[in-house]
Design a protein around this motif. Structure first.
Motif, mmCIF file in Angstrom:
data_model
loop_
_atom_site.group_PDB
_atom_site.id
_atom_site.type_symbol
_atom_site.label_atom_id
_atom_site.label_comp_id
_atom_site.label_asym_id
_atom_site.label_seq_id
_atom_site.Cartn_x
_atom_site.Cartn_y
_atom_site.Cartn_z
ATOM 1 N N ILE A 48 0.821 -1.217 0.000
ATOM 2 C CA ILE A 48 0.000 0.000 0.000
ATOM 3 C C ILE A 48 0.853 1.265 0.000
ATOM 4 C CG2 ILE A 48 -1.661 1.339 1.349
ATOM 5 C CD1 ILE A 48 -2.878 -1.326 2.264
ATOM 6 N N PHE A 49 1.831 1.321 0.885
ATOM 7 C CA PHE A 49 2.609 2.561 1.009
ATOM 8 C C PHE A 49 3.513 2.797 -0.200
ATOM 9 C CE2 PHE A 49 2.259 1.946 5.876
ATOM 10 C CZ PHE A 49 0.974 2.461 5.841
ATOM 11 N N SER A 50 4.057 1.732 -0.777
ATOM 12 C CA SER A 50 4.889 1.918 -1.975
ATOM 13 C C SER A 50 4.046 2.412 -3.145
ATOM 14 C CB SER A 50 5.613 0.622 -2.340
ATOM 15 O OG SER A 50 4.690 -0.402 -2.666
ATOM 16 N N ASP A 54 4.494 6.187 -4.832
ATOM 17 C CA ASP A 54 4.699 6.324 -6.276
ATOM 18 C C ASP A 54 3.653 7.255 -6.884
ATOM 19 O OD1 ASP A 54 6.090 5.622 -8.680
ATOM 20 O OD2 ASP A 54 4.426 4.314 -9.212
ATOM 21 N N LEU A 55 2.403 7.126 -6.417
ATOM 22 C CA LEU A 55 1.324 7.971 -6.924
ATOM 23 C C LEU A 55 1.584 9.441 -6.595
ATOM 24 C CD1 LEU A 55 -1.595 8.162 -8.148
ATOM 25 C CD2 LEU A 55 -2.417 8.020 -5.791
ATOM 26 N N ALA A 57 4.401 10.863 -6.008
ATOM 27 C CA ALA A 57 5.567 11.337 -6.757
ATOM 28 C C ALA A 57 5.205 11.661 -8.199
ATOM 29 C CB ALA A 57 6.670 10.275 -6.710
ATOM 30 N N LYS A 58 4.357 10.822 -8.815
ATOM 31 C CA LYS A 58 3.995 11.026 -10.217
ATOM 32 C C LYS A 58 3.021 12.178 -10.408
ATOM 33 C CE LYS A 58 4.770 6.305 -11.895
ATOM 34 N NZ LYS A 58 4.148 5.081 -12.457
ATOM 35 N N THR A 59 2.087 12.342 -9.484
ATOM 36 C CA THR A 59 1.069 13.384 -9.632
ATOM 37 C C THR A 59 1.475 14.707 -8.998
ATOM 38 O OG1 THR A 59 -0.055 12.680 -7.599
ATOM 39 C CG2 THR A 59 -0.772 11.656 -9.672
ATOM 40 N N ARG A 60 2.522 14.658 -8.142
ATOM 41 C CA ARG A 60 2.969 15.848 -7.407
ATOM 42 C C ARG A 60 1.856 16.443 -6.548
ATOM 43 N NH1 ARG A 60 6.666 18.902 -12.083
ATOM 44 N NH2 ARG A 60 8.089 17.133 -12.450
ATOM 45 N N ILE A 61 0.996 15.560 -6.057
ATOM 46 C CA ILE A 61 -0.075 15.956 -5.142
ATOM 47 C C ILE A 61 0.404 15.779 -3.711
ATOM 48 C CG2 ILE A 61 -2.378 15.342 -4.286
ATOM 49 C CD1 ILE A 61 -2.541 16.792 -6.884
ATOM 50 N N SER A 62 0.173 16.765 -2.887
ATOM 51 C CA SER A 62 0.546 16.683 -1.474
ATOM 52 C C SER A 62 -0.495 15.873 -0.704
ATOM 53 C CB SER A 62 0.648 18.082 -0.869
ATOM 54 O OG SER A 62 0.702 18.020 0.542
ATOM 55 N N PRO A 63 -0.091 15.094 0.297
ATOM 56 C CA PRO A 63 -1.067 14.388 1.137
ATOM 57 C C PRO A 63 -2.105 15.323 1.749
ATOM 58 C CG PRO A 63 1.135 13.536 1.543
ATOM 59 C CD PRO A 63 1.297 14.721 0.645
ATOM 60 N N ASP A 64 -1.732 16.576 1.976
ATOM 61 C CA ASP A 64 -2.678 17.540 2.547
ATOM 62 C C ASP A 64 -3.851 17.824 1.612
ATOM 63 O OD1 ASP A 64 -1.241 17.831 4.863
ATOM 64 O OD2 ASP A 64 -0.091 19.551 4.145
ATOM 65 N N ALA A 163 -2.770 2.166 -6.338
ATOM 66 C CA ALA A 163 -3.320 3.404 -5.793
ATOM 67 C C ALA A 163 -3.724 4.307 -6.949
ATOM 68 C CB ALA A 163 -2.289 4.106 -4.900
ATOM 69 N N VAL A 164 -4.913 4.888 -6.853
ATOM 70 C CA VAL A 164 -5.476 5.701 -7.929
ATOM 71 C C VAL A 164 -5.966 7.018 -7.348
ATOM 72 C CG1 VAL A 164 -7.246 5.794 -9.724
ATOM 73 C CG2 VAL A 164 -6.217 3.603 -9.125
ATOM 74 N N LEU A 165 -5.755 8.096 -8.069
ATOM 75 C CA LEU A 165 -6.214 9.416 -7.635
ATOM 76 C C LEU A 165 -7.385 9.849 -8.507
ATOM 77 C CD1 LEU A 165 -5.501 11.712 -5.611
ATOM 78 C CD2 LEU A 165 -4.261 12.804 -7.500
ATOM 79 N N MET A 166 -8.511 10.188 -7.861
ATOM 80 C CA MET A 166 -9.681 10.715 -8.555
ATOM 81 C C MET A 166 -9.918 12.147 -8.094
ATOM 82 S SD MET A 166 -12.213 7.385 -8.270
ATOM 83 C CE MET A 166 -13.560 8.199 -9.152
ATOM 84 N N SER A 167 -10.448 12.967 -8.997
ATOM 85 C CA SER A 167 -10.661 14.367 -8.658
ATOM 86 C C SER A 167 -11.804 14.950 -9.479
ATOM 87 C CB SER A 167 -9.380 15.173 -8.914
ATOM 88 O OG SER A 167 -9.597 16.553 -8.683
#
Length: 341
Positions: A48-50, A54-55, A57-64, A163-167
Motif C-alpha cells: 500500500i505505502f509503496s 509512487d502515486l 511522486a507522479k502526480t505531485r499531489i501533497s497528502p494535505d 493506488a489511484v487518484l480521482m478528482s
C-alpha cells in the motif's frame, strides 16, 4: 495435504496462465507458510505505502490535498482499518473522509471507484479522492486439506496492489469517468456461495471456489452488460438486442440471444484476471478478439490474480501501449467507462 493434492496444484499451476515472475510475500516462502497478523501488516505496509508513494511522486499531489480515502481488501480487515493506516502514515487532515471495504471480492476495486465517485459528487470542486485496492496474501490462510475446490486459491492469488487518484478538477485529470453500473446477485444462493470461506469436513479453513463460479460469472456479466448497454451502445445495437429478447420470448426460448458488439462503445477492455477460465468465458460471451483480451492475459501471466487491483494493472498495460479503455469485472459485476478528459 497428500500427494494427490500436491499433484493437483502442480497441474493447476502449469495450466493457470500465470508466469514465474509473479509475486508471493516472504511469509509464504516458509514450510509451513506463516500467516500471522504481523505478516499481513508487513505485506500491507509494503504494497500500500509503496503504491501511494509512487502515486504522490507522479502526480505531485501533497497528502494535505487528499479529501477522501477509500481502501479495499477482501480477507484482511484489521483494527485499525487499512484506511486508517493510510491516514496515520501520511498524517492526512482531520476532516478527511475514509472508508474501508472488505469481503467484496475481486470487483471491490470498481466498487471503491463508485464509492469515491459518490463522495466526490458532494465534495467541493477540485476535491481529491485516494483509492487503494489490494489483497493481502499473507492473511489468506494456506489451505492444507484435500478438497480440490479449496486448493485452488493456494495457486491463483498473488501479491499486488494499486493506488489511484480521482478528482473533480478537469485540469488535473487525464481521463473522465463516464458511467459505473453495478450488478449484485448475492440474493441467489448459487452466486452467494461461489467463493465461500469455510472449514472442510476435517476442520481445515480455506476458501471454496465453487464449480459454478465461471457460469455464475457469465450470468452476472450478462445482466451487467444489459444494464450498461443502454448507456453506451449505439441505438442500432440496442435495437437488435431488444428484438432478440422479444423473439426469444415469442418464438423460441432456446434461441441464442443477440450479443451486442461492445467494441462499438469501448475501444479497450479490462477483464478481471481471475484465471484463464474466467478470461476465456468473458471472451466467448462478448465475442471479443484475442487482441481485446490481451491486457488481461498479460496481466495474469506477469502478476497472477491480484484480485481487485488486477484491472489497474491492465490499465497500466494498455496505457503503456498508448491505448485506453472500457472495463468490466465481476462477482458482483461492476462495469465502468472512461474516456480521455
Amino acid at each position: 495435504m497428500d500427494d494427490k493434492s500436491i499433484q493437483f496444484m502442480k497441474r493447476m499451476l502449469e495450466n493457470s496462465g500465470i508466469g514465474d515472475q509473479s509475486y508471493l510475500p516472504p511469509s509464504t516462502h516458509y514450510i509451513p507458510p506463516s500467516h500471522t497478523l504481523n505478516d499481513a501488516r508487513d505485506e500491507a505496509d509494503q504494497v500500500i505505502f509503496s503504491s501511494i508513494d509512487d502515486l504522490f511522486a507522479k502526480t505531485r499531489i501533497s497528502p494535505d490535498a487528499i479529501d477522501i480515502v477509500v481502501a479495499n481488501c477482501t480477507v484482511f480487515s484489521p483494527v485499525p482499518s487499512l484506511a486508517d493506516m493510510i491516514v496515520n502514515k501520511y498524517k492526512l487532515r482531520s476532516d478527511v473522509r475514509s472508508i474501508h471495504i472488505s469481503g467484496m471480492g475481486c470487483s471491490a476495486g470498481m466498487i471503491s471507484v463508485e464509492a469515491a465517485k459518490s463522495l466526490l459528487q458532494v465534495a467541493p470542486q477540485g476535491a481529491h479522492a485516494l483509492v487503494v485496492s489490494t489483497e493481502i496474501v499473507s492473511f489468506f490462510k494456506f489451505y492444507t486439506g484435500t478438497n480440490p475446490a479449496m486448493l485452488q486459491p493456494n495457486v491463483l492469488f498473488r501479491m499486488g496492489g494499486a493506488a489511484v487518484l480521482m478528482s473533480t478538477s478537469r485540469s488535473e485529470s487525464r481521463f473522465k469517468l463516464m458511467h459505473t453500473v453495478r450488478t449484485i446477485t448475492a440474493a441467489q444462493d448459487r452466486s452467494y456461495q461461489c467463493a465461500f470461506q469455510e472449514e472442510d469436513d476435517k476442520g481445515q479453513l480455506g476458501v471454496n471456489l465453487s464449480k459454478d463460479l465461471v457460469s455464475v460469472a457469465g450470468d452476472t456479466l450478462q445482466a451487467n452488460i444489459t444494464a450498461i448497454g443502454s448507456l453506451v451502445l449505439p441505438l442500432s445495437e440496442q435495437l437488435q438486442f431488444v428484438l432478440s429478447v422479444v423473439a426469444r420470448k415469442l418464438l423460441n426460448r432456446k434461441m441464442k440471444p443477440y450479443v451486442p458488439d461492445f467494441r462499438m462503445a469501448f475501444e479497450h477492455f479490462c477483464i478481471h484476471a481471475g484465471g484463464r477460465a474466467v478470461i476465456d468465458a468473458v471472451q466467448r460471451s462478448l465475442s471479443l478478439s484475442d487482441e481485446d483480451v490481451e491486457p488481461s492475459r498479460m496481466t495474469l501471466h506477469r502478476f497472477g490474480n491480484t484480485s481487485s487491483s488486477s484491472v489497474w494493472y491492465e490499465l497500466g498495460y494498455i496505457d503503456a501501449k498508448q491505448k485506453f479503455l472500457g472495463s468490466i469485472s465481476s462477482f458482483p459485476c461492476e462495469a465502468a467507462k472512461q474516456t480521455h478528459a
